[in-house]
Enzyme design. Structure first.
Site: not given
Length: 327
Positions: A89, A182, A185
């Protein structure tokens, strides 16, 4: 969600809308408020019973943040440095990532252990975080063993070792554009995911455009399927939505491989049909629930009060064990 709803039949369940986790990356306050309500509506529309189970948003139960700070002081930097999701991330700009994004696995541990939970439904991608929660629980028990025994826990165990519950044929749903990433959103392209609020035409277009591969024949067994991530993902999603095993999903791919210009045309058609059948009613119910935000807020307030009833005594005992003075 299907697996979570099924657990209501066999377990006392607590469902948390994780708005504290959401602000580890930049959020628009108005959109965040809307998203909290929409996620809650989606849970209920999918079959969650707020009377039978507890559903609440994390920020209304202060014990999550309180316990997370204590776990910040229990967990080790080396443990967090091994968390692969932070690396994914934060990306190359990790020096500008928030401290919250780095430490949020400790908050995730608090989400679980504030209720002394024994079982946690997770996908494969969250298993590492659950292992961290187990490490934190064990270290807390070891660090404060004498105080825990003095508090009446003769075995010296205050926090249990939560067990992962990983079920179903799609334990990790991947991007429609990249079978190695993955579904999320946070991905820039909306074509990478199927949203609960997508309409029939959008779902059909996304599945039609979903990435496959250039192989001339479908996989003949699950081992071959696993080696082809985009196809493995589509078969897994289809099997999960259809309520069948992955083996049966692969059989559908093989049996429909001559139904169009691509060997995947038949599978994509079947996936579109089952996705529309399963997600359409949920979308309609979410829209109905979102028309009455005050009712959603009432459900969250009720769930938060019930969650605090469980978490507050646990937190009080933690404070006593650690050595805090409280009134």
């Amino acid at each position: 969600m299907v697996q979570w709803i099924e657990m209501q039949k066999t377990h006392e369940c607590i469902y948390c809308v994780v708005d504290l986790h959401a602000i580890t990356v930049k959020q628009d306050p108005a959109e965040l408020r809307q998203s909290i309500r929409q996620v809650t509506a989606a849970y209920i529309a999918s079959g969650l019973d707020p009377q039978k189970s507890i559903v609440f948003n994390q920020s209304q139960v202060a014990q999550h943040a309180e316990l997370a700070w204590i776990f910040n002081c229990v967990a080790r930097l080396g443990w967090l440095n091994r968390m692969t999701q932070f690396k994914e991330k934060a990306g190359k700009d990790r020096e500008n990532a928030s401290v919250g994004l780095y430490a949020y696995p400790n908050l995730m541990a608090a989400d679980i252990l504030a209720y002394q939970a024994t079982h946690v439904p997770v996908g494969e991608d969250q298993k590492q975080h659950l292992e961290l929660a187990r490490d934190i629980a064990q270290k807390f028990n070891n660090d404060f063993r004498d105080q825990i025994i003095a508090a009446g826990y003769d075995d010296g165990i205050f926090f249990p070792q939560p067990e992962p519950v990983i079920t179903g044929p799609a334990t990790r749903v991947m991007s429609l554009r990249d079978g190695t990433r993955k579904m999320s959103k946070s991905e820039p392209s909306d074509m990478s995911r199927i949203n609960l609020m997508d309409d029939v035409d959008v779902i059909a277009d996304k599945i039609k455009r979903a990435k496959t591969d250039m192989e001339p024949a479908p996989p003949s067994n699950l081992e071959e399927l696993k080696a082809r991530p985009e196809i493995d993902n589509l078969v897994g999603i289809y099997a999960a939505l259809a309520g069948i095993t992955k083996e049966k999903g692969l059989e559908t791919l093989i049996s429909t491989s001559n139904e169009g210009p691509s060997i995947f045309t038949g599978l994509k058609r079947a996936l579109t049909e089952v996705a529309v059948e399963k997600l359409g009613p949920i979308r309609t119910e979410v829209q109905r629930l979102m028309a009455d935000p005050a009712e959603i807020d009432r459900i969250l307030a009720d769930g938060s009060q019930r969650a605090r009833t469980i978490a507050a005594p646990v937190m009080d005992k933690v404070k006593d064990i650690v050595g805090f003075v409280r009134s």
